[in-house]
Design a protein around this motif. Structure first.
Motif, PDB file in Angstrom:
ATOM      1  N   HIS A  68       0.833  -1.215   0.000  1.00 56.91           N
ATOM      2  CA  HIS A  68       0.000   0.000   0.000  1.00 56.91           C
ATOM      3  C   HIS A  68       0.870   1.270   0.000  1.00 56.91           C
ATOM      4  O   HIS A  68       0.371   2.343  -0.227  1.00 56.91           O
ATOM      5  CB  HIS A  68      -0.910  -0.004   1.234  1.00 56.91           C
ATOM      6  CG  HIS A  68      -0.148  -0.211   2.515  1.00 56.91           C
ATOM      7  ND1 HIS A  68       0.325  -1.446   2.906  1.00 56.91           N
ATOM      8  CD2 HIS A  68       0.261   0.660   3.462  1.00 56.91           C
ATOM      9  CE1 HIS A  68       0.978  -1.330   4.051  1.00 56.91           C
ATOM     10  NE2 HIS A  68       0.959  -0.058   4.416  1.00 56.91           N
ATOM     11  N   ARG A  69       2.184   1.114   0.286  1.00 55.13           N
ATOM     12  CA  ARG A  69       3.098   2.266   0.308  1.00 55.13           C
ATOM     13  C   ARG A  69       3.983   2.160  -0.938  1.00 55.13           C
ATOM     14  O   ARG A  69       5.204   2.148  -0.855  1.00 55.13           O
ATOM     15  CB  ARG A  69       3.937   2.182   1.603  1.00 55.13           C
ATOM     16  CG  ARG A  69       4.495   3.483   2.102  1.00 55.13           C
ATOM     17  CD  ARG A  69       5.236   3.291   3.440  1.00 55.13           C
ATOM     18  NE  ARG A  69       4.360   2.887   4.517  1.00 55.13           N
ATOM     19  CZ  ARG A  69       3.451   3.680   5.102  1.00 55.13           C
ATOM     20  NH1 ARG A  69       3.357   4.937   4.723  1.00 55.13           N
ATOM     21  NH2 ARG A  69       2.668   3.234   6.046  1.00 55.13           N
ATOM     22  N   GLY A 117      -3.535  -3.235  -1.480  1.00 62.28           N
ATOM     23  CA  GLY A 117      -4.069  -2.744  -0.209  1.00 62.28           C
ATOM     24  C   GLY A 117      -4.156  -3.813   0.864  1.00 62.28           C
ATOM     25  O   GLY A 117      -4.356  -3.518   2.039  1.00 62.28           O
ATOM     26  N   GLU A 148       6.887  -4.771   8.154  1.00 66.32           N
ATOM     27  CA  GLU A 148       7.061  -5.754   9.238  1.00 66.32           C
ATOM     28  C   GLU A 148       5.715  -6.231   9.760  1.00 66.32           C
ATOM     29  O   GLU A 148       5.600  -7.358  10.249  1.00 66.32           O
ATOM     30  CB  GLU A 148       7.953  -5.196  10.355  1.00 66.32           C
ATOM     31  CG  GLU A 148       7.302  -4.254  11.359  1.00 66.32           C
ATOM     32  CD  GLU A 148       6.954  -2.883  10.768  1.00 66.32           C
ATOM     33  OE1 GLU A 148       7.360  -2.580   9.631  1.00 66.32           O
ATOM     34  OE2 GLU A 148       6.247  -2.123  11.443  1.00 66.32           O
ATOM     35  N   GLY A 149       4.674  -5.387   9.628  1.00 66.15           N
ATOM     36  CA  GLY A 149       3.336  -5.816  10.058  1.00 66.15           C
ATOM     37  C   GLY A 149       2.877  -7.031   9.270  1.00 66.15           C
ATOM     38  O   GLY A 149       2.206  -7.925   9.800  1.00 66.15           O
ATOM     39  N   ALA A 150       3.265  -7.092   8.006  1.00 64.29           N
ATOM     40  CA  ALA A 150       2.850  -8.198   7.133  1.00 64.29           C
ATOM     41  C   ALA A 150       3.449  -9.526   7.574  1.00 64.29           C
ATOM     42  O   ALA A 150       2.953 -10.591   7.193  1.00 64.29           O
ATOM     43  CB  ALA A 150       3.264  -7.897   5.689  1.00 64.29           C
TER      44      ALA A 150
HETATM   45  C1  LIG Z   1      -4.803  -8.331   5.645  1.00 67.25           C
HETATM   46  C2  LIG Z   1      -4.915  -6.915   6.159  1.00 67.25           C
HETATM   47  N1  LIG Z   1      -5.050  -6.714   7.487  1.00 67.25           N
HETATM   48  C3  LIG Z   1      -5.160  -5.461   7.976  1.00 67.25           C
HETATM   49  C4  LIG Z   1      -5.149  -4.370   7.124  1.00 67.25           C
HETATM   50  C5  LIG Z   1      -5.243  -2.956   7.678  1.00 67.25           C
HETATM   51  N2  LIG Z   1      -3.920  -2.312   7.587  1.00 67.25           N
HETATM   52  C6  LIG Z   1      -3.612  -1.446   6.597  1.00 67.25           C
HETATM   53  S1  LIG Z   1      -2.037  -0.910   6.688  1.00 67.25           S
HETATM   54  C7  LIG Z   1      -1.723  -1.808   8.078  1.00 67.25           C
HETATM   55  C8  LIG Z   1      -0.375  -1.773   8.745  1.00 67.25           C
HETATM   56  C9  LIG Z   1       0.697  -2.331   7.892  1.00 67.25           C
HETATM   57  O1  LIG Z   1       1.941  -2.235   8.540  1.00 67.25           O
HETATM   58  P1  LIG Z   1       3.231  -2.715   7.812  1.00 67.25           P
HETATM   59  O2  LIG Z   1       2.978  -4.014   7.116  1.00 67.25           O
HETATM   60  O3  LIG Z   1       4.331  -2.700   8.809  1.00 67.25           O
HETATM   61  O4  LIG Z   1       3.469  -1.630   6.675  1.00 67.25           O
HETATM   62  P2  LIG Z   1       3.706  -0.060   6.795  1.00 67.25           P
HETATM   63  O5  LIG Z   1       2.361   0.593   6.724  1.00 67.25           O
HETATM   64  O6  LIG Z   1       4.393   0.182   8.087  1.00 67.25           O
HETATM   65  O7  LIG Z   1       4.548   0.293   5.618  1.00 67.25           O
HETATM   66  C10 LIG Z   1      -2.860  -2.526   8.453  1.00 67.25           C
HETATM   67  C11 LIG Z   1      -2.931  -3.424   9.633  1.00 67.25           C
HETATM   68  C12 LIG Z   1      -5.034  -4.628   5.738  1.00 67.25           C
HETATM   69  N3  LIG Z   1      -5.014  -3.630   4.844  1.00 67.25           N
HETATM   70  N4  LIG Z   1      -4.894  -5.900   5.278  1.00 67.25           N
END
Ligand SMILES: Cc1ncc(C[n+]2csc(CCOP(=O)(O)OP(=O)(O)O)c2C)c(N)n1
Length: 335
Positions: A68-69, A117, A148-150
């Protein structure tokens, strides 16, 4: 690694691309704030060295998947600035004919399988591409960028496991910018760091300073060599930081201003690279200033192009939404 070990044209490309990503994001932010860009917006400012250090090792035929970034990945992989802006403004000349917006930038011409997304959503695509490279005996590699959230998401675990047992030519690039929206990564996982997660899948993993484009370039070079010579996947954790909020509307109450200022002052990837270029006498200041001038001009012209482009017609709304027949070639008969 010394800068003098990297070809000069590549250094120029790396500098120009990092600057383009930075200046472009700044222009996009301004435009969004005056209400000209619909939808949500996740800026990549502060993380430029990761996209550029990685893509500097790839050929056009190598595949990437993004997040998404994703503006930085799109531009680094050779995506057209004009198509990016037209997409942001919802115009027909955009990367997805104006129907995708900031989070859905596809560019098949440059083997970018798109931003996504869905957090972690690009990982299966990269693993699938790598499987096709292996079965067709191509030397191409696939790279998946994710945050890192992924790495707490199922696609990450399934993707790493399959890539490992099948020894696929794929590189997993975790951009650890420390926050998953508002949650610091130390609260998202019990072990320290993402690279350690490679151990449980038998995948070599490395941590690297994601603010140093030369350091990123060096570790990815080795990972690409491993992938091309069929040694299998690599996990790279690039320690980085986003200088802006999660989205543009984030009030950032979860982090301290001093922390943000410290990163901007001490770990700005562009300033670090610029200093290295000058100190190692690769190029003089005037060369870099000329690049900056060209970049500003290109962005200005691009905004004009995107503004003047037409919107899609309402009857185009349902076109290109579903794939029809696959355009792929059957390379493996699974009956
Ligand atoms: C499967 C899923 N779960 C939750 C979300 C909601 N969400 C959007 S961005 C995000 C955080 C992502 O963090 P990270 O992967 O570390 O990426 P960053 O935004 O820090 O670049 C979340 C939980 C989503 N879009 N998809």
């Amino acid at each position: 690694m010394l800068l003098s070990e990297i070809p000069k044209e590549k250094i120029l490309w790396m500098y120009k691309t990092m600057l383009l990503i930075r200046k472009n994001e700044e222009a996009v932010e301004k435009y969004y704030r005056i209400g000209k860009i619909p939808g949500s917006l996740h800026l990549y400012i502060g993380e430029e060295a990761v996209a550029v250090g990685v893509v500097a090792n790839l050929n056009r035929e190598d595949v990437i998947t993004s997040t998404h970034r994703g503006h930085g990945h799109f531009l680094a992989k050779g995506g057209s600035l004009k198509k990016l802006w037209a997409e942001l403004l919802g115009k027909r000349t955009g990367a997805c004919k104006g129907k995708g917006g900031s989070m859905h930038l596809f560019d098949f011409e440059n083997c970018n399988l798109g931003s996504n997304g869905i957090v972690g959503g690009g990982i299966p695509h990269a693993v699938g591409a790598a499987l096709s490279f292996k079965l067709s005996e191509s030397k191409n590699v696939a790279v998946s960028f994710f945050g890192e959230g992924a790495t707490n998401q199922q696609n990450f675990h399934e993707g790493l496991n399959l890539a490992s047992i099948w020894k696929l030519p794929v590189i997993f690039v975790c951009e650890n910018n420390q926050y998953q929206i508002s949650l610091h990564y130390s609260k998202q996982q019990a072990i320290e760091g993402v690279a350690k997660r490679g151990i449980s899948y038998g995948i070599p993993a490395v941590e690297v300073d994601g603010q140093d484009v030369v350091a990123v370039y060096e570790v990815v070079k080795r990972a690409v060599e491993r992938a091309r010579s069929r040694e299998g996947p690599t996990l790279i954790e690039a320690k980085t930081y986003r200088f802006t909020g999660h989205t543009i509307d984030d009030n950032e109450l979860y982090r301290n201003r001093d922390e943000v200022e410290w990163w901007k002052k001490n770990k700005d990837p562009l300033a670090i690279f610029e200093r290295k270029i000058i100190e190692e006498k690769i190029f003089g200041k005037e060369v870099l200033e000329k690049i900056a001038e060209d970049v500003e001009k290109e962005i200005e012209e691009t905004i004009k192009f995107a503004e003047e482009s037409p919107y899609p017609e309402p009857e185009e709304l349902f076109e290109d939404l579903y794939s029809t027949k696959t355009k792929g070639t059957l390379i493996w008969n699974w009956e």
